[in-house]
Write an enzyme that holds these catalytic residues in place. Structure first.
Site: not given
Ligand SMILES: [Zn+2]
Length: 288
Positions: A106, A110, A112, A116, A240
């Site tokens: 990462h 990039h 994810d 992840h 996330h």
């Molecule tokens: Zn990332």
């Protein structure tokens, strides 16, 4: 093997041949068209195994690079070096150039993958390519972020975009333009303060729930180091966990977002096809 600049020359050839005026349905036809000029090696991919949605006709006049050049010392929150290039084979010694990359997945611009931030989500190699060529929605919060780097993209920002442009297209990628793409060489890019806290914009956790439950969106992107705000990237990571945990993907450290209109572009994520990878540096392109 593809020499430096070959993507550009292939794009030029594709443009001259009219390949950019292709049949697009955000599905097989679109993916095959993009693959034909973005990476010839992809031609062997068995795309026929994936669903083929209805084909629409789209044409484009510009190919924009949304990727920062990756280099040793590319910023990280921790300040650690996440990319190293060794040169074990050189022209001077071997009459061949061949480098070895050592990297955390990462770093740089990039992707994810869902894995992840989830126990069983798709690793990067398993993300369907039909999910990686999608309509692009740009949410510009740069003016607000200039005054408050802790600000975030909220459901109200999405609704304000929709009031100008109509409902977010199904299968889109929603991208935050916070102005941070221009700050790569500035200390503001990591936004670290004397107490070691980070001040960078990102997506609000509530926006994950809104986009998951009330819209049909495949990915999100940011021009900062993290999908979450810097303050939320020190352990909590609410966006996330919610977003990648739902099986969707994200891209970080996007560049040149000021060149993309807030509506109408198509985003192509050239994600690495690495078995069991959690993500990785990617070439990311907008068709406008
Ligand atoms: Zn990332």
């Amino acid at each position: 093997m593809c020499p430096p600049g070959c993507l550009h020359s292939i794009c030029e050839q594709a443009s001259r041949r009219g390949l950019l005026k292709a049949g697009f349905g955000f599905g097989v036809a679109a993916a095959a068209s993009a693959a034909s000029f973005a990476a010839t090696a992809v031609a062997a991919t068995p795309v026929a195994a994936q669903a083929a949605p209805a084909v629409q006709t789209r044409s484009f006049t510009n190919v924009l690079d949304l990727t920062h050049t990756l280099y040793e010392g590319f910023p990280t929150y921790s300040g650690e070096k996440w990319f190293t290039m060794e040169k074990p084979v050189t022209w001077a010694k071997d009459k061949v150039n061949l480098h070895r990359w050592i990297l955390m997945e990462h770093t740089g611009t990039h992707i994810d993958s869902p894995f992840h931030f989830s126990e069983k989500g798709n690793t990067v190699d398993l993300i369907p390519i039909t999910d990686l060529l999608v309509p692009m929605v740009v949410i510009n919060i740069a003016a607000r972020a200039a005054d408050n780097p802790d600000t975030s993209v909220t459901p109200d920002d999405i609704k304000a975009w929709e009031s100008r442009n109509g409902r977010i297209p199904d299968g889109a990628c929603v991208v935050m333009n916070s102005g941070w793409g221009k700050l790569l060489s500035s200390p503001k890019f990591t936004g670290v303060d004397p107490a070691g806290k980070f001040h960078t914009p990102g997506f609000h956790g509530e926006t994950a729930q809104f986009l998951i439950n009330e819209r049909s969106v495949k990915g999100v992107g940011v021009d900062t180091l993290s999908l979450d705000t810097g303050l939320n990237s020190a352990g909590a990571f609410p966006f996330h966990y919610a977003w990648l945990g739902s099986g969707r993907w994200g891209v970080e450290n996007l560049a040149n977002l000021d060149t993309v209109p807030e509506k109408g572009a198509l985003l192509f994520v050239g994600a690495p096809k690495v078995k069991d990878g959690t993500g990785g540096p990617s070439r990311i392109i907008a068709l406008v």
